[in-house]
Design an enzyme around this catalytic site. Structure first.
Site, PDB file in Angstrom:
ATOM      1  N   GLY A  65     -72.276  99.747  -6.738  1.00 28.30           N
ATOM      2  CA  GLY A  65     -73.081  98.604  -7.140  1.00 28.30           C
ATOM      3  C   GLY A  65     -74.242  99.052  -8.011  1.00 28.30           C
ATOM      4  O   GLY A  65     -74.638 100.220  -8.001  1.00 28.30           O
ATOM      5  N   GLU A  68     -74.011 106.920   0.278  1.00 26.22           N
ATOM      6  CA  GLU A  68     -75.253 106.169   0.454  1.00 26.22           C
ATOM      7  C   GLU A  68     -76.343 106.907   1.218  1.00 26.22           C
ATOM      8  O   GLU A  68     -77.535 106.635   1.023  1.00 26.22           O
ATOM      9  CB  GLU A  68     -74.949 104.825   1.130  1.00 26.22           C
ATOM     10  CG  GLU A  68     -74.238 103.820   0.249  1.00 26.22           C
ATOM     11  CD  GLU A  68     -72.743 104.031   0.156  1.00 26.22           C
ATOM     12  OE1 GLU A  68     -72.076 103.297  -0.591  1.00 26.22           O
ATOM     13  OE2 GLU A  68     -72.214 104.957   0.834  1.00 26.22           O
TER      14      GLU A  68
END
Length: 349
Positions: free
Chosen positions: A65, A136
């Site tokens: 993203g 992440e």
């Protein structure tokens, strides 16, 4: 200006092309919204039997993203963050519940948000060019986009290993872990697409049989060499126990993995551990609601997320200043605070 996401239809096949090759097809809010709307239309459209999703360019399927644009807004009243994650997670849920064959052609880099637009579909094709990661923890975030659901359901402790370390997998390892469903050489992907359109097939079984005609054996999966070590170390209940277990193993893999974990955001490591522990017991939609709670909390204060994205994606000095900077300074109350319902309510799916 080129469209960021393209849609086409041909003989019963709907094709989605993520069209931002200059940024490795990173997802924007608008891309997520349009993808969700198109899938909703195609699911009820009798002229569409199957859906294919692919990435434009030679390098990536989708590298994640567009978190940089979120971080650049700052943490004070970051409505863009909530809008992006809510839109993305609704789209992820749409793919998970999509009743027709959904074929992801993962021919290149697939990370973070790119995993979310592929792994929840019925068929995930990997090639020799595929590179998978959920990185992440290196930017102070969590393995979201349904990571709470699919990671705990991978064999053994592979999910916790991948979620905490951000380890990268290639073709044979991706298939071994159950992330991919078939391996096909990159130069045969177009032939597969042509065949899917020519055959005008509709059922999951028919798609399975056609893919099997193109599928190959990718050979030995290198991760299998360390599988026993992974399962033993990452089955520990706490991050501290994982660290201790790794430190007691006299093996290069353990030393390298320990070194990687020590670079990650301490609070992210603990939140991820709690996230995956809970996610293994939850249904998919409940996992997405939980993840939305976490990212809303992370984006609402001056968290490691902002510092991590700065260090890795903006300044690229790869020297984040984590707060707190040690596992011992992250208490359970700090972790649980990330699981509260947002002030304006939970995600609605």
């Amino acid at each position: 200006m080129n469209e960021e996401i393209l849609f086409s239809q041909d003989t019963g096949v709907g094709v989605i092309t993520l069209n931002r090759p200059d940024v490795l097809n990173a997802l924007s809010t608008d891309m997520c919204l349009k993808l969700d709307e198109q899938l909703k239309e195609w699911e009820s459209n009798d002229e569409i039997n199957i859906v294919i999703i692919e990435g434009a360019g030679e390098k990536a399927f989708c590298a994640g993203g567009d978190v940089r644009s979120i971080v650049e807004q700052g943490y004070q009243e970051n409505v863009i963050a909530k809008e992006f994650f809510a839109t993305e997670y609704k789209m992820n849920a749409r793919i998970h519940h999509f009743s027709k064959p959904f074929i992801a052609l993962i021919d290149g880099i697939v990370m973070g948000g790119g995993v979310g637009v592929s792994i929840h579909g019925s068929h995930r094709i990997v090639t020799e060019k595929t590179l998978f990661s959920m990185p992440e923890s290196a930017i102070g975030l969590i393995p979201d986009v349904g990571g709470s659901y699919f990671l705990p359901r991978l064999p053994g402790s592979l999910g916790r290993y991948l979620g905490l370390t951000g380890a990268r997998l290639k073709g044979s390892d991706i298939l071994y872990a159950g992330i991919g469903t078939a391996y096909i050489s990159s130069d045969k992907i177009n032939d597969l697409v042509v065949a899917l359109k020519k055959e005008n097939i509709a059922s999951h079984d028919d798609v399975d049989q056609l893919i099997a005609k193109f599928a190959e054996d990718p050979g030995y999966a290198p991760i299998d060499e360390f599988r026993d070590l992974i399962d033993a170390a990452f089955s520990e209940l706490t991050v501290e126990d994982v660290f201790e277990h790794l430190s007691e193993i006299d093996h290069d893999w353990a030393r390298e993995t320990h070194a990687v974990l020590k670079k990650m955001s301490p609070i992210s490591l603990k939140v991820i551990t709690e996230q995956l522990n809970r996610g293994g017991k939850l249904e998919f939609d409940d996992c997405m609601i939980m993840e939305y709670r976490i990212v809303c909390a992370i984006s609402a204060y001056d968290s490691d997320f902002y510092e991590g994205v700065r260090a890795v994606l903006i300044d690229k000095d790869h020297n984040p200043n984590w707060m707190p900077d040690s596992l011992g300074d992250v208490n359970h109350e700090m972790v649980l605070a990330h699981f509260n319902t947002p002030s304006d309510g939970d995600l609605t799916l």
